[in-house]
Design an enzyme around this catalytic site. Structure first.
Site, PDB file in Angstrom:
ATOM      1  CG  ASP A  32      -2.412  -0.691   1.242  1.00 11.45           C
ATOM      2  OD1 ASP A  32      -2.373  -0.523   2.105  1.00 11.45           O
ATOM      3  OD2 ASP A  32      -1.914  -1.502   0.369  1.00 11.45           O
ATOM      4  CD  GLU A  34       7.041  -0.924  -2.632  1.00  2.51           C
ATOM      5  OE1 GLU A  34       7.840  -1.404  -3.024  1.00  2.51           O
ATOM      6  OE2 GLU A  34       6.492  -2.412  -2.048  1.00  2.51           O
ATOM      7  CE1 TYR A  35      -3.046   2.873  -4.412  1.00  2.00           C
ATOM      8  CE2 TYR A  35      -2.469   1.974  -6.797  1.00  2.00           C
ATOM      9  CZ  TYR A  35      -3.210   2.893  -5.822  1.00  2.00           C
ATOM     10  OH  TYR A  35      -4.033   3.213  -6.876  1.00  2.00           O
ATOM     11  CD  GLU A 112     -27.774 -14.948  -2.028  1.00  5.17           C
ATOM     12  OE1 GLU A 112     -27.211 -13.655  -1.252  1.00  5.17           O
ATOM     13  OE2 GLU A 112     -28.268 -14.514  -3.042  1.00  5.17           O
ATOM     14  CE  LYS A 114     -28.723 -11.653   8.813  1.00  5.51           C
ATOM     15  NZ  LYS A 114     -27.786 -11.459   8.827  1.00  5.51           N
ATOM     16  NE  ARG A 135     -29.537  -2.177   6.673  1.00  3.07           N
ATOM     17  CZ  ARG A 135     -30.268  -1.741   7.604  1.00  3.07           C
ATOM     18  NH1 ARG A 135     -29.356  -1.812   8.589  1.00  3.07           N
ATOM     19  NH2 ARG A 135     -31.262  -1.841   7.750  1.00  3.07           N
ATOM     20  CD  GLU A 172     -22.806  -8.508   6.201  1.00  7.16           C
ATOM     21  OE1 GLU A 172     -23.507  -7.354   5.268  1.00  7.16           O
ATOM     22  OE2 GLU A 172     -22.994  -8.519   7.024  1.00  7.16           O
ATOM     23  CE  LYS A 289     -30.357 -12.194  -1.025  1.00  9.89           C
ATOM     24  NZ  LYS A 289     -28.895 -12.156  -0.961  1.00  9.89           N
TER      25      LYS A 289
HETATM   26  S1  IVH Z   1     -30.199  -9.845   1.689  1.00 10.92           S
HETATM   27  C1  IVH Z   1     -32.791  -6.565   0.418  1.00 10.92           C
HETATM   28  N1  IVH Z   1     -28.347 -11.673   1.711  1.00 10.92           N
HETATM   29  O1  IVH Z   1     -27.970  -9.239   6.820  1.00 10.92           O
HETATM   30  C2  IVH Z   1     -32.143  -7.971   0.525  1.00 10.92           C
HETATM   31  N2  IVH Z   1     -27.991 -10.051   3.202  1.00 10.92           N
HETATM   32  O2  IVH Z   1     -30.182  -8.806   8.476  1.00 10.92           O
HETATM   33  C3  IVH Z   1     -31.515  -7.549   2.350  1.00 10.92           C
HETATM   34  N3  IVH Z   1     -26.469  -9.564   5.689  1.00 10.92           N
HETATM   35  O3  IVH Z   1     -27.877  -6.209   6.205  1.00 10.92           O
HETATM   36  C4  IVH Z   1     -30.338  -8.361   2.448  1.00 10.92           C
HETATM   37  N4  IVH Z   1     -25.533 -11.845   4.015  1.00 10.92           N
HETATM   38  O4  IVH Z   1     -25.774  -6.581   5.452  1.00 10.92           O
HETATM   39  C5  IVH Z   1     -28.922 -10.221   1.927  1.00 10.92           C
HETATM   40  N5  IVH Z   1     -26.557 -13.111   1.244  1.00 10.92           N
HETATM   41  C6  IVH Z   1     -27.295 -12.693   2.284  1.00 10.92           C
HETATM   42  C7  IVH Z   1     -26.401 -11.137   3.137  1.00 10.92           C
HETATM   43  C8  IVH Z   1     -26.933 -10.077   4.218  1.00 10.92           C
HETATM   44  C9  IVH Z   1     -25.654 -11.047   4.755  1.00 10.92           C
HETATM   45  C10 IVH Z   1     -26.522  -8.645   5.781  1.00 10.92           C
HETATM   46  C11 IVH Z   1     -26.654  -7.583   5.363  1.00 10.92           C
HETATM   47  C12 IVH Z   1     -28.250  -7.193   5.969  1.00 10.92           C
HETATM   48  C13 IVH Z   1     -28.241  -8.165   7.271  1.00 10.92           C
HETATM   49  C14 IVH Z   1     -29.880  -7.945   6.878  1.00 10.92           C
END
Ligand code: IVH
Length: 584
Positions: A32, A34-35, A112, A114, A135, A172, A289
């Site tokens: 970092d 050097e950059y 996915e 979390k 956020r 994230e 989702k």
């Molecule tokens: S979707 C509108 N996907 O969890 C959809 N959130 O409790 C909103 N998070 O603030 C988020 N992994 O920071 C989504 N695969 C994932 C996630 C994820 C972590 C976090 C995200 C969000 C919080 C919600």
């Protein structure tokens, strides 16, 4: 002048190459530092020889307005949260709700992990990063653009053709568990305060006001969605959108799963739960989702979360760590408990460094050694415990645990108790460790309730041979106390005054204070109801009538009997009852 122009051109080329490797390929060709030197050199030259300045210089393209303040900026589309549930069975309600809404049973989902980190919204226009916002309150977040260089894999320029003209990318930011442990270990070794969880580190680094080379490149960014996109109907499927984002240069989770059937979702949850301790970043659940973006739009949003997604959180936490050593603790009643010293782990902010191994059978059953990798479980506020030993290639140099034959405190021989599970030091108050705990217990809330008599004070008074029993505490004179060197006069005056104030005590508090095994406050209250004086109580025990009069279990009555058949104990209780009036 051609010479200067060439230097500038070469510098730009070099910097762009470094950026490409760093931002797109995740490879750092230079540090970092050097950059930054190169970038500053270029800036200086462009300022001095403005005729060679250009809009496509790397000094203009990367959110290079390194502001000192993190001003709030609006997200184009709000950053909503997720509805969270704790049972996978809740997925069926979610499924049925969507099925009913769109009158279709052929639903596909993108599942996915979390990730437990900090959410970031990054805006790109014409492929170039404009800003990165936390956020915040969902509508506006802190502008942390000046700090994004600490994120290893956040592209500042998008790759590929046909990239949406305006794109808000959401994901994230997190730190690896192994990095977290190392960072905390370093801080600890340098006598600095360690971080309580990975999220704190991440938001600390993102909000850093001063540029620093510490902890750099430790942050990762994984993309899980988008906000505003122009053109509006660019993406059709959430799962394919994530893959498209990968082709633009982002990292996406390799665990993303396209589920065509309900049962696939359930098995993704089960797999994730098992995987949780094996992967090197914190996850606290899964996110399900609805895959079709058209259908997402139909299902819509509440003002807090999308109705087309749900988070199923893990309600128990199992964390992998290593046993560094074993200590043997002597309890109040002489029971020797093996306690494992762990590589510190973090359960949602609670740092766990030690865990009880209970007894020798438990060690044998779980096959625990010093150096073993173990899964530690903590559900809610329950005491953490080891659930399993995990064998891996690092399990070298394991050391067998040998139970001591003598008390680690007073060196007297240990005996195995009746069920042959527990080793016990029978030296009672003659063992300093038991003595200390007995005195602590005596003055605890349900006993004599004297605030301020802590383990350190007691240990010191025992070491100075000033006390042997709780009774001795009442006999301490101010003169004696003040003769101790290096003591805090105020603390002792406080304790002294409090002890002097105690004139009477309820029998049940008194009985509890004696520290007889298994006599908790409620058992004590039950017993106290049957007696009107200490003599009556002692007489009942002496005549072996205790069981008939008090309806309590054999073990408890035996413990009481065993305590009071010792003459010294009776003498001690009678003397105490003369010093402080017992109320029946
Ligand atoms: S979707 C509108 N996907 O969890 C959809 N959130 O409790 C909103 N998070 O603030 C988020 N992994 O920071 C989504 N695969 C994932 C996630 C994820 C972590 C976090 C995200 C969000 C919080 C919600």
């Amino acid at each position: 002048m051609k010479y200067i122009e060439n230097i500038i051109k070469n510098l730009r080329k070099k910097i762009k190459l470094y950026e490409y490797f760093y931002n797109v390929l995740n490879v750092s060709l230079v540090s970092d530092y050097e950059y930054d030197i190169l970038l500053k050199k270029l800036l200086k030259l462009e300022k001095k020889f403005s005729e060679y300045d250009s809009d496509i210089s790397p000094t203009k393209q990367i959110g290079n307005n390194f502001s000192e303040e993190f001003k709030l900026r609006n997200h184009i589309l709000p950053m909503l949260s997720l509805e969270s549930v704790y049972k996978i069975s809740n997925f069926y309600n979610f499924y049925n709700f969507i099925k009913k809404k769109i009158n279709n049973d052929n639903l596909k989902f993108c599942c996915e992990l979390k990730i437990d980190g900090v959410a970031l919204n990054v805006l790109y226009k014409d492929k170039l990063l404009v800003h990165a916002l936390t956020r915040g309150n969902g509508y506006s977040g802190e502008n942390v653009t000046s700090n994004i260089s600490v994120i290893k894999n956040l592209p500042k320029k998008l790759l590929g053709k046909n990239v949406p003209k305006v794109l808000e990318v959401r994901g994230e930011v997190f730190i690896l568990k192994s990095d977290f442990l190392n960072l905390n270990k370093n801080l600890h070794n340098n006598f600095k305060k360690s971080f309580s969880n990975t999220r704190n580190i991440v938001s600390g680094i993102l909000r850093r006001k001063k540029k620093s080379y510490i902890f750099n490149e430790k942050l990762f960014f994984i993309v899980y969605g988008v906000g505003f996109v122009h053109p509006n109907n660019y993406f059709k499927s959430h799962y394919f959108m994530l893959n498209k984002l990968r082709s633009f240069g982002f990292n996406i989770s390799k665990y993303n799963n396209f589920c065509k059937k309900k049962c696939n979702v359930i098995s993704f949850f089960k797999r994730s739960l098992l995987m949780k301790n094996k992967i090197d970043f914190d996850i606290d659940g899964i996110v399900i989702k609805l895959d079709s973006i058209n259908l997402q739009k139909k299902i819509g949003y509440t003002n807090k979360f999308p109705k087309w997604a749900i988070a199923i959180k893990f309600n128990t936490k199992n964390i992998l760590t290593k046993i560094l050593n074993i200590n043997f603790k002597v309890g109040r009643t002489g029971i020797i408990t093996p306690v494992a010293k762990l590589f510190p782990i973090n359960f949602s902010g609670v740092i766990v460094k030690n865990v009880s191994l209970y007894n020798k059978d438990n060690i044998k059953k779980l096959k625990i050694n010093i150096g073993s990798y173990v899964l530690v479980k903590r559900s809610g506020n329950v005491i953490p415990k080891i659930v399993k030993v995990i064998y891996n290639k690092n399990c070298k140099n394991l050391k067998k645990i040998f139970f001591p034959k003598i008390c680690p405190c007073c060196k007297s021989n240990l005996v195995l108790n009746k069920n042959k599970k527990l080793y016990v030091c029978m030296n009672g108050v003659f063992c300093n460790s038991q003595k200390k705990k007995l005195i602590l217990h005596f003055f605890s809330k349900n006993g004599f309730n004297v605030i301020g008599i802590g383990p350190k004070t007691i240990e010191m008074l025992i070491n100075k041979k000033m006390i042997n029993t709780p009774l001795d505490m009442f006999k301490l004179s101010k003169k004696k106390l003040f003769s101790i060197k290096h003591f805090k006069k105020k603390t002792f005056v406080n304790i002294f005054n409090k002890l002097k104030k105690i004139k009477n005590i309820y029998f049940y508090n008194f009985l509890y204070a004696l520290g007889i095994p298994e006599i908790g406050i409620s058992v004590s209250k039950n017993i106290s109801k049957k007696f009107n004086s200490i003599e009556e109580f002692l007489c009942c025990i002496r005549n072996n009538n205790f069981n008939k009069i008090v309806n309590i279990g054999i073990v408890i009555s035996k413990n009481i009997y065993n305590f009071f058949i010792i003459n010294n104990n009776v003498k001690y209780v009678l003397e105490l009852s003369k010093t402080i009036k017992i109320i029946f």
